[in-house]
Design a protein around this motif. Structure first.
Motif, PDB file in Angstrom:
ATOM      1  N   LYS A  88       0.849  -1.189   0.000  1.00  0.00           N
ATOM      2  CA  LYS A  88       0.000   0.000   0.000  1.00  0.00           C
ATOM      3  C   LYS A  88       0.881   1.234   0.000  1.00  0.00           C
ATOM      4  CE  LYS A  88      -3.728  -2.084   2.784  1.00  0.00           C
ATOM      5  NZ  LYS A  88      -4.542  -1.931   4.029  1.00  0.00           N
ATOM      6  N   VAL A  89       0.318   2.322  -0.475  1.00  0.00           N
ATOM      7  CA  VAL A  89       1.021   3.598  -0.411  1.00  0.00           C
ATOM      8  C   VAL A  89       0.241   4.549   0.488  1.00  0.00           C
ATOM      9  CG1 VAL A  89      -0.105   4.416  -2.541  1.00  0.00           C
ATOM     10  CG2 VAL A  89       1.985   5.522  -1.739  1.00  0.00           C
ATOM     11  N   HIS A 228       1.957   4.717  -6.543  1.00  0.00           N
ATOM     12  CA  HIS A 228       0.860   5.629  -6.886  1.00  0.00           C
ATOM     13  C   HIS A 228      -0.467   4.956  -6.541  1.00  0.00           C
ATOM     14  CE1 HIS A 228      -0.439   3.410 -10.557  1.00  0.00           C
ATOM     15  NE2 HIS A 228       0.839   3.049 -10.579  1.00  0.00           N
ATOM     16  N   GLY A 229      -1.514   5.746  -6.495  1.00  0.00           N
ATOM     17  CA  GLY A 229      -2.850   5.240  -6.190  1.00  0.00           C
ATOM     18  C   GLY A 229      -3.518   6.101  -5.133  1.00  0.00           C
ATOM     19  N   ARG A 230      -4.583   5.561  -4.526  1.00  0.00           N
ATOM     20  CA  ARG A 230      -5.260   6.272  -3.437  1.00  0.00           C
ATOM     21  C   ARG A 230      -4.479   6.063  -2.154  1.00  0.00           C
ATOM     22  NH1 ARG A 230      -9.232   9.619  -5.382  1.00  0.00           N
ATOM     23  NH2 ARG A 230      -9.998   9.728  -3.237  1.00  0.00           N
ATOM     24  N   ASP A 235      -6.744   9.025   1.673  1.00  0.00           N
ATOM     25  CA  ASP A 235      -7.758   8.847   0.630  1.00  0.00           C
ATOM     26  C   ASP A 235      -7.634   9.891  -0.485  1.00  0.00           C
ATOM     27  OD1 ASP A 235      -9.764   7.218  -0.378  1.00  0.00           O
ATOM     28  OD2 ASP A 235     -11.373   8.494   0.356  1.00  0.00           O
ATOM     29  N   ARG A 236      -6.410  10.253  -0.795  1.00  0.00           N
ATOM     30  CA  ARG A 236      -6.111  11.245  -1.823  1.00  0.00           C
ATOM     31  C   ARG A 236      -5.271  10.573  -2.901  1.00  0.00           C
ATOM     32  NH1 ARG A 236      -2.094  14.606  -3.694  1.00  0.00           N
ATOM     33  NH2 ARG A 236      -2.513  16.854  -3.811  1.00  0.00           N
ATOM     34  N   PRO A 237      -5.483  10.888  -4.186  1.00  0.00           N
ATOM     35  CA  PRO A 237      -4.601  10.320  -5.207  1.00  0.00           C
ATOM     36  C   PRO A 237      -3.176  10.852  -5.043  1.00  0.00           C
ATOM     37  CG  PRO A 237      -6.109  11.919  -6.188  1.00  0.00           C
ATOM     38  CD  PRO A 237      -6.553  11.723  -4.777  1.00  0.00           C
ATOM     39  N   VAL A 238      -2.202   9.945  -5.030  1.00  0.00           N
ATOM     40  CA  VAL A 238      -0.810  10.329  -4.822  1.00  0.00           C
ATOM     41  C   VAL A 238       0.076   9.620  -5.844  1.00  0.00           C
ATOM     42  CG1 VAL A 238      -1.026  10.840  -2.355  1.00  0.00           C
ATOM     43  CG2 VAL A 238      -0.487   8.506  -3.084  1.00  0.00           C
ATOM     44  N   GLN A 247       4.261  14.059 -10.747  1.00  0.00           N
ATOM     45  CA  GLN A 247       2.961  14.525 -11.209  1.00  0.00           C
ATOM     46  C   GLN A 247       1.863  13.506 -10.902  1.00  0.00           C
ATOM     47  OE1 GLN A 247       1.093  16.967 -11.577  1.00  0.00           O
ATOM     48  NE2 GLN A 247       1.592  17.838 -13.592  1.00  0.00           N
ATOM     49  N   ASP A 248       0.698  13.977 -10.439  1.00  0.00           N
ATOM     50  CA  ASP A 248      -0.386  13.097 -10.012  1.00  0.00           C
ATOM     51  C   ASP A 248      -1.666  13.410 -10.793  1.00  0.00           C
ATOM     52  OD1 ASP A 248      -1.552  15.397  -8.867  1.00  0.00           O
ATOM     53  OD2 ASP A 248      -0.602  15.027  -6.934  1.00  0.00           O
TER      54      ASP A 248
END
Length: 309
Positions: A88-89, A228-230, A235-238, A247-248
């Protein structure tokens, strides 16, 4: 700089890689044996740098508090991750710095602030500090929060909100901002203790992009997307490289495809557009919440309209 400091920290780690002192694919425990405790023997340096290690807060919190980086590092070495590292990220807002500082000390013998001063700031004439000298204290602009300031504005889950509050402690939402204290300015905290003006930070990123600080091969490694991911907590795109944000999906770094750098609490944003060969920094002492703050976005949109050729 708040977390804008992390881009500086990432550069110091990349410089250690160039010197052959560190390999990001090797286990952290190769350089910091105590870190192998509680099933972390295979955790790589890259997993610390790309925010997938699963140590988003220190448990237990050291009695000396946020500024004792060595105590935090020792506690994190003994700690079990919240998830299988790499699976997980989630943004490690504070613990990232404690782990990176300890790694730099183990492989170079010096704290990040000394490395920055001797290998970056002094040779290139940058007013960029990790551990502000006392004689410069009266030049620091105080930071203040706009009414309604909030963190993690993408987050609605109360259980994860509790993790966020444990992660940040009183660093951003306490009655008084620790960032305005002399102790904080002197601390050299690798996650958020950097102090500089926007001109110095923009020049710093121009030096990074030009290859004067980090070799092209190492820079490519550090600035490609590693995770990368949520965000599993916020709970934010990163999207992260190694220590750098990249860049996201929110286009945090403006209307360009490729960019890297690091943002900071309250709206600061520092980085580089490599294709345009331009480093930039938006630095402010008025902290606004992410869901209402358009200052850096609008400035980068305006910059994109300029003739950068």
């Amino acid at each position: 700089m708040f977390s804008g400091t992390k881009g500086v920290s990432a550069t110091l780690v990349a410089m250690a890689v160039d010197r052959g002192l560190l390999d990001v694919n090797e286990p952290v425990a190769r350089y910091w044996p105590e870190f192998a405790a509680r099933g972390k023997e295979h955790v790589s340096v890259a997993q610390v740098l790309d925010h997938t290690v699963g140590l988003v807060y220190t448990d237990p919190e050291p009695p000396a508090g946020m500024l004792d980086a060595s105590a935090h590092a020792a506690a994190l070495a003994r700690q079990e991750p919240l998830w299988e590292p790499g699976s997980k990220v989630a943004y490690h807002a504070v613990t990232f710095g404690h782990m990176v500082e300890e790694l730099l000390v183990r492989v170079t013998g010096h704290r990040a602030g000394q490395l920055l001063r001797e290998h970056v700031a002094r040779p290139h004439g940058l007013e960029l500090h990790l551990g502000l000298p006392a004689e410069l204290e009266d030049r620091v602009a105080p930071v203040f929060r706009a009414p309604g300031y909030a963190i993690s504005t993408f987050l609605e889950d109360p259980q994860r909100r509790a993790i966020v509050e444990r992660m940040y402690g009183n660093a951003l939402l306490g009655e008084e901002l620790p960032a305005n204290s002399r102790a904080f300015h002197a601390s050299g905290l690798v996650s958020g203790g950097g102090i500089a003006g926007a001109d110095a930070i923009a020049r710093f990123y121009s030096l990074v992009a030009s290859g004067e600080l980090v070799s092209p091969a190492t820079l490519e490694t550090f600035t490609r997307t590693w995770s990368h991911g949520r965000d599993a907590v916020n709970d934010r795109p990163v999207a992260f490289g190694l220590g750098f944000e990249v860049q996201d999906p929110l286009c945090t770094y403006g209307p360009v495809e490729w960019a890297y750098g690091h943002s900071g609490a309250g709206g600061c944003l520092h980085g580089v557009w490599p294709d345009a060969r331009i480093g930039f920094s938006f630095h402010t002492n008025e902290m606004l919440s992410e869901n209402v703050d358009r200052r850096a976005k609008d400035l980068l949109a305006a910059l994109a309209q300029c003739d950068l050729g």
